[in-house]
Each structure stands twice: as C-alpha cells, then as structure tokens.
Design a protein around this motif. Structure first.
Motif, PDB file in Angstrom:
ATOM      1  N   ALA A  28       0.830  -1.202   0.000  1.00 30.71           N
ATOM      2  CA  ALA A  28       0.000   0.000   0.000  1.00 30.71           C
ATOM      3  C   ALA A  28       0.871   1.260   0.000  1.00 30.71           C
ATOM      4  N   SER A  29       1.927   1.248   0.780  1.00 32.89           N
ATOM      5  CA  SER A  29       2.844   2.396   0.848  1.00 32.89           C
ATOM      6  C   SER A  29       3.514   2.631  -0.501  1.00 32.89           C
ATOM      7  N   PHE A  30       3.850   1.541  -1.172  1.00 36.66           N
ATOM      8  CA  PHE A  30       4.450   1.652  -2.506  1.00 36.66           C
ATOM      9  C   PHE A  30       3.464   2.278  -3.489  1.00 36.66           C
ATOM     10  N   LEU A  31       2.199   1.858  -3.438  1.00 37.88           N
ATOM     11  CA  LEU A  31       1.183   2.430  -4.322  1.00 37.88           C
ATOM     12  C   LEU A  31       1.030   3.924  -4.059  1.00 37.88           C
ATOM     13  N   LEU A  32       1.023   4.317  -2.783  1.00 40.36           N
ATOM     14  CA  LEU A  32       0.908   5.733  -2.438  1.00 40.36           C
ATOM     15  C   LEU A  32       2.121   6.509  -2.925  1.00 40.36           C
ATOM     16  N   HIS A  33       3.296   5.932  -2.774  1.00 35.30           N
ATOM     17  CA  HIS A  33       4.522   6.583  -3.244  1.00 35.30           C
ATOM     18  C   HIS A  33       4.475   6.786  -4.758  1.00 35.30           C
ATOM     19  N   CYS A  34       4.017   5.777  -5.492  1.00 41.42           N
ATOM     20  CA  CYS A  34       3.892   5.891  -6.950  1.00 41.42           C
ATOM     21  C   CYS A  34       2.889   6.985  -7.320  1.00 41.42           C
ATOM     22  N   ALA A  35       1.757   7.014  -6.620  1.00 40.36           N
ATOM     23  CA  ALA A  35       0.742   8.029  -6.895  1.00 40.36           C
ATOM     24  C   ALA A  35       1.274   9.427  -6.597  1.00 40.36           C
ATOM     25  N   ASP A  36       2.097   9.537  -5.557  1.00 40.70           N
ATOM     26  CA  ASP A  36       2.653  10.817  -5.128  1.00 40.70           C
ATOM     27  C   ASP A  36       3.565  11.422  -6.196  1.00 40.70           C
ATOM     28  N   VAL A  37       4.240  10.574  -6.949  1.00 34.14           N
ATOM     29  CA  VAL A  37       5.137  11.071  -8.009  1.00 34.14           C
ATOM     30  C   VAL A  37       4.679  10.567  -9.377  1.00 34.14           C
ATOM     31  N   SER A  38       3.374  10.528  -9.573  1.00 31.67           N
ATOM     32  CA  SER A  38       2.828  10.057 -10.854  1.00 31.67           C
ATOM     33  C   SER A  38       2.798  11.136 -11.920  1.00 31.67           C
ATOM     34  N   ASN A  39       3.010  12.399 -11.526  1.00 28.70           N
ATOM     35  CA  ASN A  39       2.880  13.507 -12.485  1.00 28.70           C
ATOM     36  C   ASN A  39       3.758  13.395 -13.725  1.00 28.70           C
ATOM     37  N   PRO A  40       5.035  12.989 -13.608  1.00 33.50           N
ATOM     38  CA  PRO A  40       5.847  12.872 -14.829  1.00 33.50           C
ATOM     39  C   PRO A  40       5.323  11.829 -15.814  1.00 33.50           C
ATOM     40  N   GLY A  41       4.436  10.941 -15.350  1.00 32.19           N
ATOM     41  CA  GLY A  41       3.870   9.920 -16.216  1.00 32.19           C
ATOM     42  C   GLY A  41       2.458  10.226 -16.675  1.00 32.19           C
ATOM     43  N   LYS A  42       1.994  11.438 -16.411  1.00 33.29           N
ATOM     44  CA  LYS A  42       0.684  11.852 -16.921  1.00 33.29           C
ATOM     45  C   LYS A  42       0.835  12.361 -18.356  1.00 33.29           C
ATOM     46  N   GLU A  43      -0.281  12.563 -19.019  1.00 33.68           N
ATOM     47  CA  GLU A  43      -0.226  13.112 -20.371  1.00 33.68           C
ATOM     48  C   GLU A  43       0.391  14.513 -20.340  1.00 33.68           C
ATOM     49  N   TRP A  44       1.083  14.882 -21.414  1.00 39.11           N
ATOM     50  CA  TRP A  44       1.952  16.050 -21.425  1.00 39.11           C
ATOM     51  C   TRP A  44       1.333  17.339 -20.881  1.00 39.11           C
ATOM     52  N   PRO A  45       0.138  17.756 -21.296  1.00 38.41           N
ATOM     53  CA  PRO A  45      -0.373  19.032 -20.774  1.00 38.41           C
ATOM     54  C   PRO A  45      -0.467  19.062 -19.255  1.00 38.41           C
ATOM     55  N   ILE A  46      -0.840  17.938 -18.650  1.00 39.06           N
ATOM     56  CA  ILE A  46      -0.940  17.870 -17.195  1.00 39.06           C
ATOM     57  C   ILE A  46       0.447  17.745 -16.568  1.00 39.06           C
ATOM     58  N   ALA A  47       1.278  16.890 -17.132  1.00 43.36           N
ATOM     59  CA  ALA A  47       2.633  16.698 -16.593  1.00 43.36           C
ATOM     60  C   ALA A  47       3.424  18.001 -16.619  1.00 43.36           C
ATOM     61  N   GLU A  48       3.280  18.766 -17.699  1.00 39.62           N
ATOM     62  CA  GLU A  48       4.014  20.024 -17.822  1.00 39.62           C
ATOM     63  C   GLU A  48       3.557  21.034 -16.766  1.00 39.62           C
ATOM     64  N   LYS A  49       2.242  21.092 -16.519  1.00 43.92           N
ATOM     65  CA  LYS A  49       1.738  22.020 -15.506  1.00 43.92           C
ATOM     66  C   LYS A  49       2.310  21.681 -14.132  1.00 43.92           C
ATOM     67  N   TRP A  50       2.285  20.390 -13.785  1.00 47.12           N
ATOM     68  CA  TRP A  50       2.818  19.997 -12.482  1.00 47.12           C
ATOM     69  C   TRP A  50       4.316  20.280 -12.389  1.00 47.12           C
ATOM     70  N   ALA A  51       5.038  20.061 -13.471  1.00 47.48           N
ATOM     71  CA  ALA A  51       6.473  20.350 -13.473  1.00 47.48           C
ATOM     72  C   ALA A  51       6.722  21.835 -13.233  1.00 47.48           C
ATOM     73  N   ASN A  52       5.931  22.688 -13.875  1.00 48.82           N
ATOM     74  CA  ASN A  52       6.070  24.127 -13.669  1.00 48.82           C
ATOM     75  C   ASN A  52       5.825  24.495 -12.208  1.00 48.82           C
ATOM     76  N   LEU A  53       4.800  23.891 -11.624  1.00 48.37           N
ATOM     77  CA  LEU A  53       4.441  24.228 -10.244  1.00 48.37           C
ATOM     78  C   LEU A  53       5.507  23.788  -9.255  1.00 48.37           C
ATOM     79  N   VAL A  54       6.024  22.582  -9.437  1.00 52.59           N
ATOM     80  CA  VAL A  54       7.036  22.109  -8.487  1.00 52.59           C
ATOM     81  C   VAL A  54       8.325  22.907  -8.628  1.00 52.59           C
ATOM     82  N   MET A  55       8.679  23.279  -9.850  1.00 53.71           N
ATOM     83  CA  MET A  55       9.898  24.063 -10.034  1.00 53.71           C
ATOM     84  C   MET A  55       9.727  25.478  -9.475  1.00 53.71           C
TER      85      MET A  55
END
Length: 381
Positions: A280-307
């Motif tokens: 379960a902890s592994f699944l949560l960890h994967c979900a927590d950093v799933s943004n780079p594996g989302k479709e580009w428009p969403i992944a790019e937005k999250w990348a901008n926000l974290v940076m």
C-alpha cells in the motif's frame, strides 16, 4: 548580479510558467464548479484525470471526495455519515492553506504541495487500485489508504525537509530530522480523524497505524529502502496471483488487472499484514510522483508548479544567506534538465516496478514518461 542575470531570470520565469502557479496551484473558492455528473461514478477517475478541473472550486472538490466515501466503493471503518465526512473534508482541505510559524510566506510559494496535489494523489491511488492492485488489500485498507493519500502532505510548509534542518526550524526539535513533514502530516491527520470520531474505536487502531506508516514512506529519503523491500516481495505476490488465476481457469499472465477484480478475486488473506502495508505504501509513493507519467499538458503544468516552489525556496535561502538547495537556484537550474534527470534516476525505475504489480497503471505511466522525456529533451536542445 551580472549583466546577463536579469535576462536569465526572465527566461527562467517564463519557462517555469509562473502564471500557472497563480491560476492552478490550489482549489479556489470562486471558480466555476464542476458538473454534478463528475462525481456520480468512480469509473470516470483514472490516471488521465485532470485534477485541476476537479478542484476548480471547493464544491467540486467536496463532491468528488464524497463520491469516493459516501456514494462510491470505499467504506471507511465505522461508516461515518455524510455530515461527518463533509466536516472532515473541509478541515483537511483547510490544513493545506495553513501557514507555518517562522517561515516567510512573502517569498515561499506553495504551488505544488497544495490540496489539488492531495486530491490528485488520492485519485491516482484509486486508479492503481482499480487497475488491479485492490486484489492484494482488504477493503478497509483500500479505504484508509485513500484517506492517507488525501492527508499525506497536509500542513506542508512549501519548503523541503532539508531546508528545515539547515535552518534549524522549531519543527526539527518537535519531530526530528527524519521525515519531519511526513510525521507532522500523519499526526495532524490522526488528530483530525479523532476529532470527528473516525477510526476512534479500539478495533480500528490498526488502520490508524496503516495510515501513519504509509504516509511516512512518502519521505523521499526512504525511497531506496522502499524500492529494495518491494523488489523482495514482488515475486511472492505475483506467484500467489498466478496460482489463483490458474485455479479459476484464467489465462492472462503478469501483474494484477481489472479482470481479476471483476472475478471477485481477494488475495489479502494470503499476504501478511506487514507486506500489505508495504505494498500500500508503494502504491501511495507511486501516486505521489505520478505527475511525470501523466499526459503532457498535465505533466508540464505539475512540473512548472514544483519548479516554481523549488525556486521560491532558493530565493528564501539566498535571503537568509544560505546556499540554495539542489534544483532550487532559478538562475542556474535548467527546468528540462531537472525533469529529465529526475525521470532517469528515480521515476523510471519506480514505474517499472509498478508495472510488474499493476501492468495497466505502470504501463500508462511508462508510456507517457517516454513521450514527456522526449519533449523535455527537445526543449533542452
């Protein structure tokens, strides 16, 4: 500052999408609510869900939350009513807007660690469970894992644990250097659940531990340890899964799938409690950093926000006479290079392990990661 510095600063600000931070960083009060139909069926939520749309308003976020726990397939132990769940939702949401004493929020910008991120992680965790991982956990464990996902970053300061240690912040005295913010989030969530009488009965104590431990594993300093532990149990759980499939005359091979759920498969009794918690902890960890594996428009937005959040921390460190932490100096860090490196050295291995357990979810993330990496590389070039 050199003559080139202002130009570089302007370029970096443009690259990192500062405007996205203003528009997208949190669930706002006044935006147009989502249609009610969004929360009428949990099947609409998957790894392609745009959580920025889900969190356009407090109302749409609340309706989505209630669709999981009062109208959907997740039953919290003790079956709290809609009123209790609503009050809990409002308070956990408010915790993501709370500022921490002795930190300068005129400089700090919490653009990534927001309630939108919390909802995104909850939805991603749900998606991985529905992709097949639910067969390994007991129904109550699935429910409390979603609560852990929602609360895993509550009270986040907007700076990382390393900054708090280097700045000798009072939180270090209270929680220690190891996983300071994860411990704080877990404690706050536990207190909030108690306040609303959720999981308060003695027989629910094990679920409180489940929530706390899964949140503590999201501390990135424990990433390598978690990967090693997951590697050790993957062969066992896949073997158990294949044995059950054979007994049912199923022919598909590999990790878990939605077909296994449709078959009513429940393997939780064949996996011990500590291994279920680890999974379960592994699944949560994967979900927590799933943004780079989302479709580009969403992944790019999250990348901008974290940076943007990283760069604000770097600005704060400079204002205090401290050396900017890794990836936090907006004048020297190249955003595409940072994203490429994170994916290469951390995320790809994480998703690859996930694909062995949940091929559909892991495959989705790996496919998009490859596409996104190519886009970041073209921007860098």
């Amino acid at each position: 500052m050199s003559d080139q510095a202002p130009k570089i600063l302007k370029l970096v600000i443009l690259m990192t999408g500062t405007l996205w931070g203003i528009v997208l960083s949190s669930c706002t009060e006044n935006s147009v609510p989502q249609p009610e139909s969004l929360s009428s069926n949990l099947g609409v939520f998957d790894l392609s869900t745009n959580t920025f749309e889900v969190c356009k308003s407090k109302k749409s976020g609340k309706e989505t939350f209630l669709s999981f726990f009062s109208k959907g397939g997740y039953s919290v132990p003790g079956n709290p009513g809609v009123d209790t769940l609503t009050k809990f939702f409002e308070e956990i949401r408010a915790g993501y807007f709370q500022e921490t004493d002795d930190l300068n929020y005129s400089i700090i910008k919490r653009e990534y660690h927001t309630f939108t991120h919390a909802m995104d992680v909850m939805i991603a965790t749900h998606s991985l469970l529905q992709n097949g991982a639910a067969v390994f956990l007991k129904p109550e464990e699935r429910s409390v894992l979603l609560l852990a996902a929602l609360g895993h970053d509550v009270l986040h300061t907007g700076v990382n644990n390393g900054f708090l240690t280097n700045a000798k912040h009072s939180l270090i005295e209270e929680f220690g250097e190891q996983g300071v913010q994860e411990k704080r989030s877990a404690q706050y969530l536990h207190e909030l659940l108690n306040t609303h009488g959720i999981l308060q009965k003695p027989e629910f104590k094990r679920y409180a531990k489940f929530i706390r431990e899964s949140i503590l594993w999201t501390d990135f300093s424990k990433h390598k340890e978690l990967m090693n532990k997951i590697d050790a149990i993957i062969p066992k759980i896949v073997k158990i899964l294949e044995r059950e499939r054979q007994s049912r005359g199923l022919t598909h091979l590999g990790g878990s799938s939605p077909i296994d759920l449709k078959e009513g498969m429940d393997l939780s009794g064949e996996i011990d409690a500590e291994e279920r918690l680890l999974l379960a902890s592994f699944l949560l960890h994967c979900a927590d950093v799933s943004n780079p594996g989302k479709e580009w428009p969403i992944a790019e937005k999250w990348a901008n926000l974290v940076m943007n959040e990283f760069f604000a921390q770097g600005d704060l460190e400079k204002s205090l006479g401290m050396k900017p932490s890794m990836n936090c100096d907006r004048l020297t860090v190249k955003v595409p290079q940072c994203q490429i490196g994170f994916a290469k050295y951390v995320v790809h291995d994480l998703y690859s392990k996930l694909a062995k357990i949940v091929p559909q979810g892991g495959g989705f993330l790996l496919t998009n990661l490859a596409i996104n990496q190519a886009k970041w590389q073209s921007i860098l070039d």
